[in-house]
Motif scaffolding. Structure first.
Motif, PDB file in Angstrom:
ATOM      1  N   LEU A  85      -5.115   0.899  -6.676  1.00 27.09           N
ATOM      2  CA  LEU A  85      -5.285   1.690  -5.461  1.00 27.09           C
ATOM      3  C   LEU A  85      -4.872   3.138  -5.700  1.00 27.09           C
ATOM      4  O   LEU A  85      -5.531   4.071  -5.205  1.00 27.09           O
ATOM      5  N   LEU A  86      -3.808   3.349  -6.460  1.00 25.95           N
ATOM      6  CA  LEU A  86      -3.392   4.714  -6.805  1.00 25.95           C
ATOM      7  C   LEU A  86      -4.483   5.413  -7.610  1.00 25.95           C
ATOM      8  O   LEU A  86      -4.745   6.602  -7.424  1.00 25.95           O
ATOM      9  N   GLY A  87      -5.128   4.657  -8.507  1.00 21.40           N
ATOM     10  CA  GLY A  87      -6.220   5.241  -9.278  1.00 21.40           C
ATOM     11  C   GLY A  87      -7.373   5.674  -8.394  1.00 21.40           C
ATOM     12  O   GLY A  87      -7.951   6.744  -8.589  1.00 21.40           O
ATOM     13  N   ALA A  88      -7.708   4.840  -7.400  1.00 23.35           N
ATOM     14  CA  ALA A  88      -8.813   5.170  -6.498  1.00 23.35           C
ATOM     15  C   ALA A  88      -8.487   6.342  -5.593  1.00 23.35           C
ATOM     16  O   ALA A  88      -9.360   7.147  -5.281  1.00 23.35           O
ATOM     17  N   CYS A  89      -7.233   6.436  -5.176  1.00 21.44           N
ATOM     18  CA  CYS A  89      -6.845   7.467  -4.203  1.00 21.44           C
ATOM     19  C   CYS A  89      -6.371   8.767  -4.842  1.00 21.44           C
ATOM     20  O   CYS A  89      -6.411   9.819  -4.195  1.00 21.44           O
ATOM     21  N   ILE A  90      -5.916   8.711  -6.095  1.00 27.38           N
ATOM     22  CA  ILE A  90      -5.349   9.904  -6.733  1.00 27.38           C
ATOM     23  C   ILE A  90      -6.126  10.318  -7.978  1.00 27.38           C
ATOM     24  O   ILE A  90      -6.575  11.472  -8.089  1.00 27.38           O
ATOM     25  N   ALA A 111       2.598 -13.541  -9.192  1.00 26.86           N
ATOM     26  CA  ALA A 111       2.081 -12.954  -7.953  1.00 26.86           C
ATOM     27  C   ALA A 111       2.596 -11.537  -7.767  1.00 26.86           C
ATOM     28  O   ALA A 111       1.862 -10.649  -7.329  1.00 26.86           O
ATOM     29  N   LEU A 112       3.868 -11.310  -8.120  1.00 27.63           N
ATOM     30  CA  LEU A 112       4.457  -9.977  -7.984  1.00 27.63           C
ATOM     31  C   LEU A 112       3.797  -8.991  -8.947  1.00 27.63           C
ATOM     32  O   LEU A 112       3.483  -7.855  -8.580  1.00 27.63           O
ATOM     33  N   ILE A 113       3.557  -9.442 -10.161  1.00 30.24           N
ATOM     34  CA  ILE A 113       2.889  -8.581 -11.149  1.00 30.24           C
ATOM     35  C   ILE A 113       1.459  -8.265 -10.707  1.00 30.24           C
ATOM     36  O   ILE A 113       0.987  -7.134 -10.830  1.00 30.24           O
ATOM     37  N   GLY A 114       0.760  -9.267 -10.172  1.00 30.36           N
ATOM     38  CA  GLY A 114      -0.593  -9.042  -9.678  1.00 30.36           C
ATOM     39  C   GLY A 114      -0.621  -8.041  -8.550  1.00 30.36           C
ATOM     40  O   GLY A 114      -1.510  -7.181  -8.483  1.00 30.36           O
ATOM     41  N   ALA A 115       0.364  -8.128  -7.643  1.00 32.57           N
ATOM     42  CA  ALA A 115       0.445  -7.172  -6.542  1.00 32.57           C
ATOM     43  C   ALA A 115       0.667  -5.760  -7.079  1.00 32.57           C
ATOM     44  O   ALA A 115       0.081  -4.790  -6.572  1.00 32.57           O
ATOM     45  N   TYR A 116       1.506  -5.642  -8.104  1.00 33.87           N
ATOM     46  CA  TYR A 116       1.759  -4.319  -8.696  1.00 33.87           C
ATOM     47  C   TYR A 116       0.492  -3.748  -9.323  1.00 33.87           C
ATOM     48  O   TYR A 116       0.186  -2.551  -9.157  1.00 33.87           O
ATOM     49  N   LEU A 117      -0.265  -4.577 -10.008  1.00 36.73           N
ATOM     50  CA  LEU A 117      -1.506  -4.109 -10.627  1.00 36.73           C
ATOM     51  C   LEU A 117      -2.508  -3.641  -9.565  1.00 36.73           C
ATOM     52  O   LEU A 117      -3.233  -2.656  -9.775  1.00 36.73           O
ATOM     53  N   LEU A 118      -2.547  -4.311  -8.440  1.00 38.92           N
ATOM     54  CA  LEU A 118      -3.435  -3.885  -7.352  1.00 38.92           C
ATOM     55  C   LEU A 118      -2.984  -2.542  -6.781  1.00 38.92           C
ATOM     56  O   LEU A 118      -3.816  -1.702  -6.428  1.00 38.92           O
ATOM     57  N   ILE A 119      -1.672  -2.352  -6.686  1.00 40.99           N
ATOM     58  CA  ILE A 119      -1.151  -1.066  -6.211  1.00 40.99           C
ATOM     59  C   ILE A 119      -1.543   0.051  -7.178  1.00 40.99           C
ATOM     60  O   ILE A 119      -1.948   1.147  -6.760  1.00 40.99           O
ATOM     61  N   THR A 174      13.262  -4.680  -9.018  1.00 40.45           N
ATOM     62  CA  THR A 174      14.484  -5.224  -8.421  1.00 40.45           C
ATOM     63  C   THR A 174      14.238  -6.597  -7.802  1.00 40.45           C
ATOM     64  O   THR A 174      15.184  -7.351  -7.566  1.00 40.45           O
ATOM     65  N   ALA A 175      12.965  -6.899  -7.508  1.00 41.68           N
ATOM     66  CA  ALA A 175      12.642  -8.198  -6.903  1.00 41.68           C
ATOM     67  C   ALA A 175      12.269  -9.244  -7.944  1.00 41.68           C
ATOM     68  O   ALA A 175      12.013 -10.407  -7.592  1.00 41.68           O
ATOM     69  N   LEU A 176      12.230  -8.873  -9.233  1.00 43.95           N
ATOM     70  CA  LEU A 176      11.824  -9.815 -10.272  1.00 43.95           C
ATOM     71  C   LEU A 176      12.758 -11.027 -10.407  1.00 43.95           C
ATOM     72  O   LEU A 176      12.278 -12.162 -10.562  1.00 43.95           O
ATOM     73  N   PRO A 177      14.079 -10.834 -10.369  1.00 45.22           N
ATOM     74  CA  PRO A 177      14.945 -12.020 -10.493  1.00 45.22           C
ATOM     75  C   PRO A 177      14.689 -13.061  -9.407  1.00 45.22           C
ATOM     76  O   PRO A 177      14.590 -14.272  -9.696  1.00 45.22           O
ATOM     77  N   THR A 204       0.506  12.543 -11.592  1.00 39.53           N
ATOM     78  CA  THR A 204       0.902  12.105 -10.253  1.00 39.53           C
ATOM     79  C   THR A 204       0.833  10.590 -10.131  1.00 39.53           C
ATOM     80  O   THR A 204       1.732   9.941  -9.579  1.00 39.53           O
ATOM     81  N   MET A 205      -0.240  10.016 -10.648  1.00 41.63           N
ATOM     82  CA  MET A 205      -0.399   8.561 -10.590  1.00 41.63           C
ATOM     83  C   MET A 205       0.711   7.864 -11.378  1.00 41.63           C
ATOM     84  O   MET A 205       1.261   6.845 -10.932  1.00 41.63           O
ATOM     85  N   ALA A 206       1.055   8.411 -12.537  1.00 42.07           N
ATOM     86  CA  ALA A 206       2.109   7.815 -13.360  1.00 42.07           C
ATOM     87  C   ALA A 206       3.455   7.846 -12.641  1.00 42.07           C
ATOM     88  O   ALA A 206       4.233   6.890 -12.714  1.00 42.07           O
ATOM     89  N   VAL A 207       3.723   8.944 -11.931  1.00 44.83           N
ATOM     90  CA  VAL A 207       4.987   9.054 -11.195  1.00 44.83           C
ATOM     91  C   VAL A 207       5.067   7.997 -10.095  1.00 44.83           C
ATOM     92  O   VAL A 207       6.068   7.279  -9.968  1.00 44.83           O
ATOM     93  N   PHE A 208       4.003   7.909  -9.297  1.00 47.18           N
ATOM     94  CA  PHE A 208       4.001   6.929  -8.209  1.00 47.18           C
ATOM     95  C   PHE A 208       4.028   5.490  -8.743  1.00 47.18           C
ATOM     96  O   PHE A 208       4.705   4.621  -8.183  1.00 47.18           O
ATOM     97  N   ALA A 209       3.280   5.253  -9.821  1.00 47.85           N
ATOM     98  CA  ALA A 209       3.270   3.909 -10.409  1.00 47.85           C
ATOM     99  C   ALA A 209       4.644   3.555 -10.956  1.00 47.85           C
ATOM    100  O   ALA A 209       5.100   2.402 -10.838  1.00 47.85           O
ATOM    101  N   GLY A 210       5.321   4.545 -11.557  1.00 53.72           N
ATOM    102  CA  GLY A 210       6.656   4.303 -12.086  1.00 53.72           C
ATOM    103  C   GLY A 210       7.666   4.008 -10.994  1.00 53.72           C
ATOM    104  O   GLY A 210       8.485   3.082 -11.109  1.00 53.72           O
ATOM    105  N   LEU A 211       7.608   4.781  -9.907  1.00 46.97           N
ATOM    106  CA  LEU A 211       8.529   4.551  -8.790  1.00 46.97           C
ATOM    107  C   LEU A 211       8.281   3.187  -8.148  1.00 46.97           C
ATOM    108  O   LEU A 211       9.229   2.465  -7.811  1.00 46.97           O
ATOM    109  N   THR A 212       6.999   2.844  -7.984  1.00 46.58           N
ATOM    110  CA  THR A 212       6.672   1.536  -7.398  1.00 46.58           C
ATOM    111  C   THR A 212       7.113   0.410  -8.311  1.00 46.58           C
ATOM    112  O   THR A 212       7.671  -0.608  -7.859  1.00 46.58           O
ATOM    113  N   GLY A 213       6.879   0.582  -9.614  1.00 47.49           N
ATOM    114  CA  GLY A 213       7.293  -0.442 -10.568  1.00 47.49           C
ATOM    115  C   GLY A 213       8.800  -0.636 -10.579  1.00 47.49           C
ATOM    116  O   GLY A 213       9.299  -1.769 -10.655  1.00 47.49           O
TER     117      GLY A 213
END
Length: 211
Positions: A159-164, A148-156, A135-138, A121-130
């Motif tokens: 959070l998925l790890g803590a919640c799921i 900053a964008l990569i850091g935000a993704y790692l925090l997400i 799309t915002a990388l360019p 479940t975590m992998a699915v959500f992480a993949g969709l978020t990634g």
């Protein structure tokens, strides 16, 4: 020794119901009082385990926000909330694991109930978020904010790890943990033995175990 009868119910010792052999021959989905208690306690513990691990993630998010913005208010606010969440989680976790859950309400969890399910479940959500953030990388590269964008993704992901992931691991080990506490905590075992002495299936003649 044959079990005695009380009001039409077979009365067995707790040691009998805790027999690993009895658990092996009983399908995991077959209901029993011991399994109900273990699963309910595991559900509560899983919720508080999410709070325990979510607190540091909030504090880390506050630190990250302060670094990016140069404003310490992120760290102060989220750090305090995260610390309070972790402290409350630890205290509640300990209380839940040393007391029997109330049985007048059924506890229902919508999340995965095993480590494998949590990882999936975590992998699915992480993949969709990634994929969404990719799309915002360019645009981030043009502004020089890719890090900053990569850091935000790692925090997400954290959070998925803590919640799921963490709660799913706790849920998956609920019955094994329940058995270990019965062996290690005399007070907890006494509470279960008292419950065994007074409990009767309100809907039929189901046994107290197995676990």
């Amino acid at each position: 020794m044959k079990p005695t009868l009380e009001a039409g119910y077979p009365v067995q010792s707790l040691e009998y119901w805790l027999s690993p052999e009895l658990a092996k021959v009983s399908p995991p989905e077959a209901p029993s009082r011991l399994r109900q208690l273990a699963d309910a306690q595991g559900t509560l513990a899983a919720g508080w385990s999410s709070a325990i691990t979510g607190g540091p993630v909030l504090a880390l998010t506050g630190t990250y926000g302060s670094i990016l913005s140069g404003n310490l208010s992120w760290l102060i606010v989220l750090g305090l909330i995260g610390t309070a969440l972790t402290v409350v989680g630890v205290l509640s976790w300990k209380r839940v694991r040393t007391t029997l859950p109330t049985s007048d309400k059924s506890l229902i969890t919508r999340g995965p109930g095993s480590a494998r399910g949590g990882i999936t479940t975590m992998a699915v959500f992480a993949g969709l978020t990634g994929a969404a953030l990719a799309t915002a990388l360019p645009a981030a590269a043009e502004r020089g904010t890719t890090g900053a964008l990569i850091g935000a993704y790692l925090l997400i992901v954290a959070l998925l790890g803590a919640c799921i992931l963490v709660p799913s691991i706790v849920l998956g080990r609920a019955r094994k943990s329940f058995r270990r506490r019965l062996d290690a905590d005399p007070g907890f075992r006494k509470a279960v033995e008292d419950d065994l002495a007074s409990w009767r299936d309100p809907y039929g003649h189901a046994g107290y175990g197995p676990l």
